[in-house]
Design an enzyme around this catalytic site. Sequence first.
Site, short mmCIF file in Angstrom:
data_model
loop_
_atom_site.label_atom_id
_atom_site.label_comp_id
_atom_site.label_asym_id
_atom_site.label_seq_id
_atom_site.Cartn_x
_atom_site.Cartn_y
_atom_site.Cartn_z
N CYS A 1 38.15 88.52 -10.83
CA CYS A 1 36.89 87.79 -10.70
C CYS A 1 35.75 88.48 -11.45
O CYS A 1 34.76 87.84 -11.80
CB CYS A 1 36.53 87.60 -9.23
SG CYS A 1 36.37 89.13 -8.30
N ASN A 2 35.87 89.77 -11.72
CA ASN A 2 34.80 90.51 -12.38
C ASN A 2 35.07 90.86 -13.83
O ASN A 2 34.21 91.42 -14.49
CB ASN A 2 34.50 91.80 -11.62
CG ASN A 2 33.78 91.52 -10.32
OD1 ASN A 2 32.95 90.63 -10.25
ND2 ASN A 2 34.11 92.27 -9.30
N GLU B 1 36.06 101.24 -6.07
CA GLU B 1 36.73 100.12 -5.39
C GLU B 1 38.23 100.21 -5.66
O GLU B 1 38.66 100.39 -6.79
CB GLU B 1 36.12 98.81 -5.93
CG GLU B 1 36.73 97.55 -5.40
CD GLU B 1 37.76 96.97 -6.35
OE1 GLU B 1 38.81 96.56 -5.83
OE2 GLU B 1 37.53 96.92 -7.55
N GLY B 2 39.03 100.12 -4.61
CA GLY B 2 40.46 100.37 -4.72
C GLY B 2 41.31 99.17 -5.09
O GLY B 2 42.44 99.34 -5.53
N GLN C 1 45.43 95.35 -9.05
CA GLN C 1 45.30 94.34 -10.11
C GLN C 1 45.84 94.87 -11.43
O GLN C 1 46.47 94.14 -12.19
CB GLN C 1 43.84 93.90 -10.23
CG GLN C 1 43.38 93.14 -9.00
CD GLN C 1 41.87 93.01 -8.92
OE1 GLN C 1 41.11 93.88 -9.37
NE2 GLN C 1 41.41 91.92 -8.30
#
Length: 146
Positions: free
Chosen positions: A50-51, A114-115, A120
């Site tokens: 999403c980022n 962020e893990g 991903q």
Amino acid sequence: MNIVVVGLSHKTAPVEVREKLSIPENVCEKAIAQICSYPHIEEVSILSTCNRLEIYLVTSETEHGVREVCQFLSDHSKLPVHSLRPYLFTLLHEDAVMHLMRVSAGLDSLVLGEGQILAQVKNCHKLGQQHQGISRILNQLFKQAI
């Protein structure tokens, strides 16, 4: 062989542009096959979250390989290449390698450390292997990043 990453992220593009360029997992096989069909692309793997959208590639000729990936992104998003360029970044060789290491470690995430991004990246590696986009060079790179 040249390692390259072409992409965009929360740092370079607004959400509406990121949404248009997103490559969902169910179309990843087709996207990898299309990119691999370009004459200067040897290997490819796609990290789409999403980022961010990042296309990691091994190319025989950097300039042509980058141009081919930009054309793919234009075709995929239905946005002209010239309107995509302000949002895209291109990193070459050691910079591309270092970028993947930073992304995998969560150092390039919206929330530092962020893990979820590591899972991903692992999925990106797995999909690249499953769909014959990854060979020796990207396989080694992703193994080191993970």
